[in-house]
Design an enzyme around this catalytic site. Structure first.
Site, PDB file in Angstrom:
ATOM      1  N   GLU A  63       9.460   8.684   0.387  1.00  0.00           N
ATOM      2  CA  GLU A  63       9.740  10.116   0.547  1.00  0.00           C
ATOM      3  C   GLU A  63       9.250  10.630   1.903  1.00  0.00           C
ATOM      4  O   GLU A  63       9.898  11.471   2.519  1.00  0.00           O
ATOM      5  CB  GLU A  63       9.077  10.903  -0.595  1.00  0.00           C
ATOM      6  CG  GLU A  63       9.742  10.596  -1.924  1.00  0.00           C
ATOM      7  CD  GLU A  63       8.969  11.140  -3.108  1.00  0.00           C
ATOM      8  OE1 GLU A  63       7.782  10.784  -3.255  1.00  0.00           O
ATOM      9  OE2 GLU A  63       9.534  11.922  -3.870  1.00  0.00           O
ATOM     10  N   GLU A  77       8.378   5.215  -9.090  1.00  0.00           N
ATOM     11  CA  GLU A  77       7.622   6.152  -9.943  1.00  0.00           C
ATOM     12  C   GLU A  77       7.961   5.985 -11.423  1.00  0.00           C
ATOM     13  O   GLU A  77       7.115   6.177 -12.293  1.00  0.00           O
ATOM     14  CB  GLU A  77       7.904   7.607  -9.527  1.00  0.00           C
ATOM     15  CG  GLU A  77       7.266   8.021  -8.221  1.00  0.00           C
ATOM     16  CD  GLU A  77       8.154   7.798  -7.008  1.00  0.00           C
ATOM     17  OE1 GLU A  77       9.096   6.977  -7.086  1.00  0.00           O
ATOM     18  OE2 GLU A  77       7.884   8.440  -5.977  1.00  0.00           O
ATOM     19  N   GLY A  86       5.998   7.936  -2.721  1.00  0.00           N
ATOM     20  CA  GLY A  86       5.746   8.947  -1.690  1.00  0.00           C
ATOM     21  C   GLY A  86       5.906   8.389  -0.282  1.00  0.00           C
ATOM     22  O   GLY A  86       6.203   9.135   0.653  1.00  0.00           O
ATOM     23  N   ALA A  91       2.038   7.867  -3.387  1.00  0.00           N
ATOM     24  CA  ALA A  91       0.899   8.740  -3.694  1.00  0.00           C
ATOM     25  C   ALA A  91      -0.234   7.884  -4.245  1.00  0.00           C
ATOM     26  O   ALA A  91      -0.014   6.759  -4.695  1.00  0.00           O
ATOM     27  CB  ALA A  91       1.321   9.784  -4.718  1.00  0.00           C
TER      28      ALA A  91
HETATM   29  N1  CAA Z   1      -2.328   4.265  -4.910  1.00  0.00           N
HETATM   30  C1  CAA Z   1      -3.622   3.853  -4.968  1.00  0.00           C
HETATM   31  N2  CAA Z   1      -4.001   2.600  -4.693  1.00  0.00           N
HETATM   32  C2  CAA Z   1      -3.047   1.723  -4.349  1.00  0.00           C
HETATM   33  C3  CAA Z   1      -1.688   2.075  -4.276  1.00  0.00           C
HETATM   34  C4  CAA Z   1      -1.343   3.414  -4.574  1.00  0.00           C
HETATM   35  N3  CAA Z   1      -0.091   3.872  -4.485  1.00  0.00           N
HETATM   36  N4  CAA Z   1      -0.976   0.986  -3.901  1.00  0.00           N
HETATM   37  C5  CAA Z   1      -1.864  -0.007  -3.759  1.00  0.00           C
HETATM   38  N5  CAA Z   1      -3.108   0.434  -4.031  1.00  0.00           N
HETATM   39  C6  CAA Z   1      -4.370  -0.320  -4.021  1.00  0.00           C
HETATM   40  C7  CAA Z   1      -4.438  -1.267  -5.212  1.00  0.00           C
HETATM   41  O1  CAA Z   1      -4.861  -0.615  -6.375  1.00  0.00           O
HETATM   42  C8  CAA Z   1      -5.445  -2.286  -4.710  1.00  0.00           C
HETATM   43  O2  CAA Z   1      -6.730  -1.747  -4.821  1.00  0.00           O
HETATM   44  P1  CAA Z   1      -7.964  -2.647  -5.376  1.00  0.00           P
HETATM   45  O3  CAA Z   1      -8.205  -3.614  -4.257  1.00  0.00           O
HETATM   46  O4  CAA Z   1      -9.055  -1.668  -5.576  1.00  0.00           O
HETATM   47  O5  CAA Z   1      -7.480  -3.317  -6.626  1.00  0.00           O
HETATM   48  C9  CAA Z   1      -5.101  -2.368  -3.222  1.00  0.00           C
HETATM   49  O6  CAA Z   1      -4.413  -1.176  -2.893  1.00  0.00           O
HETATM   50  C10 CAA Z   1      -4.181  -3.521  -2.905  1.00  0.00           C
HETATM   51  O7  CAA Z   1      -3.042  -3.436  -3.751  1.00  0.00           O
HETATM   52  P2  CAA Z   1      -2.284  -4.716  -4.320  1.00  0.00           P
HETATM   53  O8  CAA Z   1      -3.277  -5.765  -4.698  1.00  0.00           O
HETATM   54  O9  CAA Z   1      -1.330  -4.273  -5.358  1.00  0.00           O
HETATM   55  O10 CAA Z   1      -1.525  -5.190  -2.985  1.00  0.00           O
HETATM   56  P3  CAA Z   1      -0.214  -6.064  -2.829  1.00  0.00           P
HETATM   57  O11 CAA Z   1      -0.119  -6.346  -1.376  1.00  0.00           O
HETATM   58  O12 CAA Z   1      -0.218  -7.206  -3.791  1.00  0.00           O
HETATM   59  O13 CAA Z   1       1.001  -5.113  -3.277  1.00  0.00           O
HETATM   60  C11 CAA Z   1       2.272  -3.047  -3.289  1.00  0.00           C
HETATM   61  C12 CAA Z   1       1.376  -4.010  -2.491  1.00  0.00           C
HETATM   62  C13 CAA Z   1       3.614  -3.709  -3.643  1.00  0.00           C
HETATM   63  C14 CAA Z   1       2.515  -1.848  -2.398  1.00  0.00           C
HETATM   64  C15 CAA Z   1       1.551  -2.655  -4.612  1.00  0.00           C
HETATM   65  O14 CAA Z   1       0.224  -2.277  -4.301  1.00  0.00           O
HETATM   66  C16 CAA Z   1       2.203  -1.510  -5.345  1.00  0.00           C
HETATM   67  O15 CAA Z   1       3.175  -1.731  -6.066  1.00  0.00           O
HETATM   68  N6  CAA Z   1       1.667  -0.283  -5.203  1.00  0.00           N
HETATM   69  C17 CAA Z   1       2.114   0.888  -5.957  1.00  0.00           C
HETATM   70  C18 CAA Z   1       3.483   1.379  -5.506  1.00  0.00           C
HETATM   71  C19 CAA Z   1       3.896   2.594  -6.310  1.00  0.00           C
HETATM   72  O16 CAA Z   1       4.057   2.536  -7.524  1.00  0.00           O
HETATM   73  N7  CAA Z   1       4.081   3.753  -5.622  1.00  0.00           N
HETATM   74  C20 CAA Z   1       4.454   5.005  -6.242  1.00  0.00           C
HETATM   75  C21 CAA Z   1       3.243   5.895  -6.389  1.00  0.00           C
HETATM   76  S1  CAA Z   1       3.601   7.396  -7.260  1.00  0.00           S
HETATM   77  C22 CAA Z   1       4.237   8.464  -6.094  1.00  0.00           C
HETATM   78  O17 CAA Z   1       4.398   8.106  -4.953  1.00  0.00           O
HETATM   79  C23 CAA Z   1       4.578   9.856  -6.587  1.00  0.00           C
HETATM   80  C24 CAA Z   1       5.361  10.689  -5.638  1.00  0.00           C
HETATM   81  O18 CAA Z   1       6.555  10.663  -5.598  1.00  0.00           O
HETATM   82  C25 CAA Z   1       4.699  11.655  -4.749  1.00  0.00           C
END
Ligand code: CAA
Length: 256
Positions: A110, A130, A107, A64
């Protein structure tokens, strides 16, 4: 501006590609709305017999949209349209295959689990991180994961946020097939294409019957299966399938 979900067709297979590279395909409301509208439209189109949901080589979806979630108030979270997208995707009768390359997190994992099958690239990584954000999965992650891999293993992944690679996901039964790095999308479309060549009504009945195994006690599931089997006996395609077998020729299914 490019669409956040790009639609492609290969014969009877619809391919929905998430396309929000700047946010690692994070599932914003816009992405989820577009994805739902697209797969629902395909679900109504008899020419589309299987659906593939895919991301890019590097990421399926990073979950998400955390930036949008950070701004959401508790009250907004209670009436959040995000929660309405998951049942819409789960209601699609056409078989859906997730083609996962790179990250399928939160997500994203999921979304893959909401599909009926998962074909993964050897680069794929799955996880429910999460917990690291102070929340728990909200798109069916705890329920679908536990049903697929069992309580103990789901508990570990949900409570630690540990990521698993494609091979571990395969061993756990999350993934149907692991494909080579450059072949993940073709492998998913190939599987979808096999299903698309089967009689469409029987395919829908089969999907519905298998899903009931997760959702009903055995007796109710068996009753449901019998009714769906009886319905399949009322189709023209079953006469065609049986005749083709007896006449030693290829069947020509019409979806009737
Ligand atoms: N939401 C919003 N923005 C996100 C994002 C997310 N889930 N994942 C990555 N981005 C954005 C980052 O903020 C970054 O933006 P900026 O350039 O503005 O800083 C851009 O994408 C690139 O991200 P990274 O520099 O982190 O990229 P990476 O290649 O080094 O890493 C990754 C990739 C491992 C996927 C890392 O981005 C990450 O860990 N993302 C979050 C994963 C996460 O925690 N997901 C769970 C979300 S909560 C959820 O999903 C609830 C549910 O059950 C419905």
């Amino acid at each position: 501006m490019a669409e956040v979900v790009v639609a492609e067709r290969r014969e009877h297979v619809g391919i929905a590609r998430l396309n929000r590279p700047d946010a690692r395909n994070a599932l914003s409301i816009e992405v989820m709305e577009m994805l739902c509208e697209l797969v629902e439209a395909w679900d109504r189109d008899p020419e589309v017999r299987a659906i593939v949901v895919a991301g890019s080589d590097e990421y399926f979806a990073a979950g998400a949209d955390i930036k949008a979630m950070r701004e959401r108030s508790f009250q907004e979270a209670l009436v959040n349209p995000m929660t309405s997208y998951w049942p819409r995707l789960a209601s699609v009768s056409t078989p859906m295959i997730a083609a996962v390359s790179g990250y399928a997190l939160g997500g994203g994992c999921e979304l893959a689990l909401t599909c009926d099958m998962i074909v993964a690239s050897e680069t794929a990584e799955f996880g429910q991180p999460e917990i690291m954000l102070g929340i728990i999965p909200g798109g069916g992650g705890t329920q679908r994961l536990a049903r697929v891999i069992g309580k103990q293993r789901a508990m570990e992944l949900v409570l630690t946020g540990r990521r698993i690679d494609a091979q571990e996901a395969f061993r756990m039964g999350i993934v149907n097939r692991v494909a080579k790095k450059k072949e993940w999308l073709d492998a998913a479309v190939e599987l979808a294409d096999v299903i698309a060549r089967r009689p469409p009504l029987a395919v829908r009945f089969g999907k519905q019957a298998v899903l009931a195994a997760d959702e009903t006690p055995l007796k109710a599931g068996l009753d449901n299966e019998r009714r769906l089997y009886e319905l399949s006996m009322g189709t023209e395609d079953r006469l065609e399938g049986m005749s083709a077998f007896i006449e030693k020729r290829r069947p020509d299914f019409k979806g009737r």
